[in-house]
Motif scaffolding. Structure first.
Motif, PDB file in Angstrom:
ATOM      1  N   ALA A  73      -6.630  18.974  53.466  1.00 19.54           N
ATOM      2  CA  ALA A  73      -5.904  17.945  54.210  1.00 19.54           C
ATOM      3  C   ALA A  73      -6.869  17.006  54.909  1.00 19.54           C
ATOM      4  CB  ALA A  73      -4.963  18.596  55.224  1.00 19.54           C
ATOM      5  N   MET A  74      -7.931  17.550  55.472  1.00 22.27           N
ATOM      6  CA  MET A  74      -8.923  16.714  56.155  1.00 22.27           C
ATOM      7  C   MET A  74      -9.627  15.785  55.177  1.00 22.27           C
ATOM      8  SD  MET A  74     -10.508  19.666  58.640  1.00 22.27           S
ATOM      9  CE  MET A  74     -11.974  18.712  59.031  1.00 22.27           C
ATOM     10  N   ILE A  75      -9.987  16.305  54.004  1.00 19.61           N
ATOM     11  CA  ILE A  75     -10.674  15.494  53.000  1.00 19.61           C
ATOM     12  C   ILE A  75      -9.769  14.365  52.506  1.00 19.61           C
ATOM     13  CG2 ILE A  75     -11.634  15.491  50.660  1.00 19.61           C
ATOM     14  CD1 ILE A  75     -12.677  18.323  51.234  1.00 19.61           C
ATOM     15  N   LEU A  76      -8.511  14.684  52.217  1.00 21.10           N
ATOM     16  CA  LEU A  76      -7.575  13.676  51.731  1.00 21.10           C
ATOM     17  C   LEU A  76      -7.327  12.598  52.777  1.00 21.10           C
ATOM     18  CD1 LEU A  76      -4.883  15.754  49.801  1.00 21.10           C
ATOM     19  CD2 LEU A  76      -6.472  14.087  48.853  1.00 21.10           C
ATOM     20  N   ALA A  77      -7.155  13.009  54.018  1.00 19.39           N
ATOM     21  CA  ALA A  77      -6.878  12.047  55.088  1.00 19.39           C
ATOM     22  C   ALA A  77      -8.047  11.086  55.284  1.00 19.39           C
ATOM     23  CB  ALA A  77      -6.568  12.777  56.388  1.00 19.39           C
ATOM     24  N   THR A  78      -9.259  11.627  55.304  1.00 22.22           N
ATOM     25  CA  THR A  78     -10.428  10.758  55.495  1.00 22.22           C
ATOM     26  C   THR A  78     -10.667   9.879  54.264  1.00 22.22           C
ATOM     27  OG1 THR A  78     -11.852  12.602  54.785  1.00 22.22           O
ATOM     28  CG2 THR A  78     -11.580  12.269  57.141  1.00 22.22           C
ATOM     29  N   PHE A  79     -10.345  10.403  53.083  1.00 20.55           N
ATOM     30  CA  PHE A  79     -10.476   9.606  51.860  1.00 20.55           C
ATOM     31  C   PHE A  79      -9.537   8.405  51.901  1.00 20.55           C
ATOM     32  CE2 PHE A  79      -8.990   8.642  47.519  1.00 20.55           C
ATOM     33  CZ  PHE A  79     -10.188   8.261  46.955  1.00 20.55           C
ATOM     34  N   ILE A  80      -8.296   8.653  52.317  1.00 19.75           N
ATOM     35  CA  ILE A  80      -7.317   7.568  52.395  1.00 19.75           C
ATOM     36  C   ILE A  80      -7.753   6.533  53.417  1.00 19.75           C
ATOM     37  CG2 ILE A  80      -4.940   7.006  53.066  1.00 19.75           C
ATOM     38  CD1 ILE A  80      -4.178   9.832  51.974  1.00 19.75           C
ATOM     39  N   LEU A  81      -8.216   6.998  54.575  1.00 19.29           N
ATOM     40  CA  LEU A  81      -8.644   6.071  55.621  1.00 19.29           C
ATOM     41  C   LEU A  81      -9.825   5.224  55.163  1.00 19.29           C
ATOM     42  CD1 LEU A  81      -8.411   5.060  58.532  1.00 19.29           C
ATOM     43  CD2 LEU A  81      -9.876   6.956  59.240  1.00 19.29           C
ATOM     44  N   LEU A  83     -10.540   4.241  52.061  1.00 14.01           N
ATOM     45  CA  LEU A  83     -10.353   3.509  50.811  1.00 14.01           C
ATOM     46  C   LEU A  83     -10.763   2.047  50.948  1.00 14.01           C
ATOM     47  CD1 LEU A  83      -6.993   4.864  49.335  1.00 14.01           C
ATOM     48  CD2 LEU A  83      -9.261   4.961  48.281  1.00 14.01           C
ATOM     49  N   ARG A  84     -10.617   1.506  52.160  1.00 20.31           N
ATOM     50  CA  ARG A  84     -10.997   0.108  52.371  1.00 20.31           C
ATOM     51  C   ARG A  84     -12.481  -0.121  52.090  1.00 20.31           C
ATOM     52  NH1 ARG A  84     -11.442   2.596  57.212  1.00 20.31           N
ATOM     53  NH2 ARG A  84     -13.021   1.852  58.715  1.00 20.31           N
ATOM     54  N   HIS A  85     -13.293   0.936  52.170  1.00 20.33           N
ATOM     55  CA  HIS A  85     -14.721   0.797  51.930  1.00 20.33           C
ATOM     56  C   HIS A  85     -15.028   0.470  50.471  1.00 20.33           C
ATOM     57  CE1 HIS A  85     -16.553   2.189  55.804  1.00 20.33           C
ATOM     58  NE2 HIS A  85     -15.304   2.584  55.965  1.00 20.33           N
ATOM     59  N   LEU A  86     -14.133   0.842  49.558  1.00 24.08           N
ATOM     60  CA  LEU A  86     -14.333   0.485  48.151  1.00 24.08           C
ATOM     61  C   LEU A  86     -14.315  -1.033  47.987  1.00 24.08           C
ATOM     62  CD1 LEU A  86     -12.048   3.123  46.375  1.00 24.08           C
ATOM     63  CD2 LEU A  86     -14.547   3.112  46.492  1.00 24.08           C
ATOM     64  N   ILE A  87     -13.352  -1.673  48.663  1.00 23.34           N
ATOM     65  CA  ILE A  87     -13.244  -3.126  48.580  1.00 23.34           C
ATOM     66  C   ILE A  87     -14.414  -3.783  49.315  1.00 23.34           C
ATOM     67  CG2 ILE A  87     -11.813  -5.116  49.174  1.00 23.34           C
ATOM     68  CD1 ILE A  87      -9.386  -3.248  48.981  1.00 23.34           C
ATOM     69  N   MET A  88     -14.714  -3.281  50.513  1.00 18.20           N
ATOM     70  CA  MET A  88     -15.797  -3.879  51.290  1.00 18.20           C
ATOM     71  C   MET A  88     -17.139  -3.733  50.577  1.00 18.20           C
ATOM     72  SD  MET A  88     -14.885  -3.132  55.307  1.00 18.20           S
ATOM     73  CE  MET A  88     -15.117  -1.365  55.221  1.00 18.20           C
ATOM     74  N   SER A  89     -17.395  -2.580  49.999  1.00 18.58           N
ATOM     75  CA  SER A  89     -18.661  -2.361  49.290  1.00 18.58           C
ATOM     76  C   SER A  89     -18.784  -3.287  48.093  1.00 18.58           C
ATOM     77  CB  SER A  89     -18.771  -0.905  48.829  1.00 18.58           C
ATOM     78  OG  SER A  89     -18.803  -0.023  49.923  1.00 18.58           O
ATOM     79  N   THR A  90     -17.676  -3.496  47.386  1.00 17.71           N
ATOM     80  CA  THR A  90     -17.689  -4.398  46.238  1.00 17.71           C
ATOM     81  C   THR A  90     -18.038  -5.820  46.666  1.00 17.71           C
ATOM     82  OG1 THR A  90     -16.014  -3.063  45.110  1.00 17.71           O
ATOM     83  CG2 THR A  90     -16.328  -5.309  44.328  1.00 17.71           C
ATOM     84  N   CYS A  91     -17.436  -6.260  47.767  1.00 19.40           N
ATOM     85  CA  CYS A  91     -17.717  -7.616  48.277  1.00 19.40           C
ATOM     86  C   CYS A  91     -19.185  -7.749  48.696  1.00 19.40           C
ATOM     87  CB  CYS A  91     -16.813  -7.924  49.468  1.00 19.40           C
ATOM     88  SG  CYS A  91     -15.064  -8.049  49.055  1.00 19.40           S
ATOM     89  N   VAL A  92     -19.695  -6.718  49.365  1.00 19.11           N
ATOM     90  CA  VAL A  92     -21.086  -6.757  49.829  1.00 19.11           C
ATOM     91  C   VAL A  92     -22.046  -6.793  48.652  1.00 19.11           C
ATOM     92  CG1 VAL A  92     -22.882  -5.377  50.948  1.00 19.11           C
ATOM     93  CG2 VAL A  92     -20.692  -5.707  52.085  1.00 19.11           C
ATOM     94  N   ASP A 113     -17.228  -1.452  58.946  1.00 23.32           N
ATOM     95  CA  ASP A 113     -16.496  -2.675  59.297  1.00 23.32           C
ATOM     96  C   ASP A 113     -17.439  -3.702  59.919  1.00 23.32           C
ATOM     97  OD1 ASP A 113     -13.756  -1.777  58.623  1.00 23.32           O
ATOM     98  OD2 ASP A 113     -14.101  -0.329  60.217  1.00 23.32           O
ATOM     99  N   GLU A 114     -18.353  -3.214  60.746  1.00 23.40           N
ATOM    100  CA  GLU A 114     -19.258  -4.121  61.465  1.00 23.40           C
ATOM    101  C   GLU A 114     -20.298  -4.748  60.542  1.00 23.40           C
ATOM    102  OE1 GLU A 114     -17.287  -1.306  64.097  1.00 23.40           O
ATOM    103  OE2 GLU A 114     -18.527  -1.017  62.304  1.00 23.40           O
ATOM    104  N   SER A 115     -20.952  -3.917  59.727  1.00 21.62           N
ATOM    105  CA  SER A 115     -21.972  -4.457  58.825  1.00 21.62           C
ATOM    106  C   SER A 115     -21.342  -5.364  57.773  1.00 21.62           C
ATOM    107  CB  SER A 115     -22.757  -3.320  58.156  1.00 21.62           C
ATOM    108  OG  SER A 115     -21.910  -2.483  57.391  1.00 21.62           O
ATOM    109  N   PHE A 116     -20.140  -5.037  57.342  1.00 18.96           N
ATOM    110  CA  PHE A 116     -19.410  -5.881  56.398  1.00 18.96           C
ATOM    111  C   PHE A 116     -19.138  -7.257  57.010  1.00 18.96           C
ATOM    112  CE2 PHE A 116     -15.231  -7.528  55.115  1.00 18.96           C
ATOM    113  CZ  PHE A 116     -15.447  -7.727  53.759  1.00 18.96           C
ATOM    114  N   ALA A 117     -18.665  -7.258  58.254  1.00 19.25           N
ATOM    115  CA  ALA A 117     -18.340  -8.522  58.921  1.00 19.25           C
ATOM    116  C   ALA A 117     -19.581  -9.388  59.098  1.00 19.25           C
ATOM    117  CB  ALA A 117     -17.692  -8.246  60.272  1.00 19.25           C
ATOM    118  N   ILE A 118     -20.679  -8.780  59.495  1.00 20.64           N
ATOM    119  CA  ILE A 118     -21.916  -9.541  59.703  1.00 20.64           C
ATOM    120  C   ILE A 118     -22.437 -10.102  58.387  1.00 20.64           C
ATOM    121  CG2 ILE A 118     -24.346  -9.359  60.373  1.00 20.64           C
ATOM    122  CD1 ILE A 118     -23.485  -7.262  62.451  1.00 20.64           C
ATOM    123  N   PHE A 119     -22.477  -9.274  57.360  1.00 21.23           N
ATOM    124  CA  PHE A 119     -23.083  -9.674  56.085  1.00 21.23           C
ATOM    125  C   PHE A 119     -22.249 -10.721  55.358  1.00 21.23           C
ATOM    126  CE2 PHE A 119     -24.242  -8.972  51.574  1.00 21.23           C
ATOM    127  CZ  PHE A 119     -25.615  -9.137  51.673  1.00 21.23           C
TER     128      PHE A 119
END
Length: 237
Positions: A73-81, A83-92, A113-119
């Motif tokens: 449950a912990m792994i799934l919850a953190t994975f879902i939270l 998921l936005r990093h997949l999009i952010m990493s692709t953009c970076v 979120d912070e390094s994505f916003a700056i970059f």
């Protein structure tokens, strides 16, 4: 403009990351105190920051652990939270021109979120992998340092201070949520629906699984519900 060296790019990235220190160290301390209260050792607390480097997910994970949630449950919850990093990493990565794939993958580990916003708001001419590596050197180091400080200091802080830092989890999620809610009424409604669904499901199933089910179900609803609202607003504008 003269071409800058890799060292200059790296140092420029480090300078850009300095303001983030003011946020990462206090939140890292708050995370570490939560982890200590949940029963983590100092080494476990710091290692989680070294290996994961995701403040909101780490706080949620230790919160679920404290409530007795299972590992899956912990792994799934953190994975879902996260998921936005997949999009952010692709953009970076797409903004890094002419750099080796291995370095790009290394840099992707440091996306927050912070390094994505700056970059992504930086001038494209400066967007190299070495600039980003310099940036995340500062953000990563400050996060791990904050975690280490909090893990060690929790044994010396008064109990009332340690207990009060438990609100850091809620403050972090509100900080991520409110700017987007202010821009979209439908997103705000979706947040309320998700909270109600999670509360209702918690009465029927384990709270950790209620969180996962309500998040997935309402995210699926939001794909149509929120996107339609954005399209409607755009067309009206």
């Amino acid at each position: 403009m003269a071409k800058t060296s890799r060292k200059q790019q790296y140092l420029a990235g480090m300078r850009s990351g300095i303001p983030v220190i003011l946020g990462f160290i206090p939140v890292g301390i708050a995370y570490a105190i939560m982890a200590q209260q949940a029963g983590f050792t100092v080494a476990e607390t710091v290692f989680m920051s070294v290996a994961v480097f995701a403040g909101a997910s780490q706080m949620m994970a230790v919160g679920m652990y404290a409530q007795g949630a299972g590992l899956i449950a912990m792994i799934l919850a953190t994975f879902i939270l996260n998921l936005r990093h997949l999009i952010m990493s692709t953009c970076v990565v797409n903004r890094m021109r002419g750099d080796k794939l291995g370095l790009k993958l290394l840099a992707a580990f440091g996306v927050t979120d912070e390094s994505f916003a700056i970059f992504t708001t930086e001038d494209e001419a400066r967007c190299s992998v070495f600039y980003f590596l310099g940036l995340i050197t500062v953000t990563y180091t400050s996060w791990v340092a904050g975690s280490a400080i909090g893990a060690v200091a929790s044994g010396f802080l008064p109990e009332i201070v340690s207990a009060s830092l438990g609100i850091a989890l809620y403050a972090m999620f509100l900080g991520l949520l409110m700017p987007n809610v202010r821009q979209s009424f439908r997103l705000g409604v979706l947040v309320i629906i998700t909270a109600v669904a999670n509360t209702g499901l918690s009465q029927l199933i384990d709270s950790s699984w209620a969180l996962i089910v309500s998040t997935l179900a309402c995210a699926a609803l939001g794909v149509c519900f929120v996107n339609d609202g954005v399209k409607e607003k755009t067309s009206n504008g």
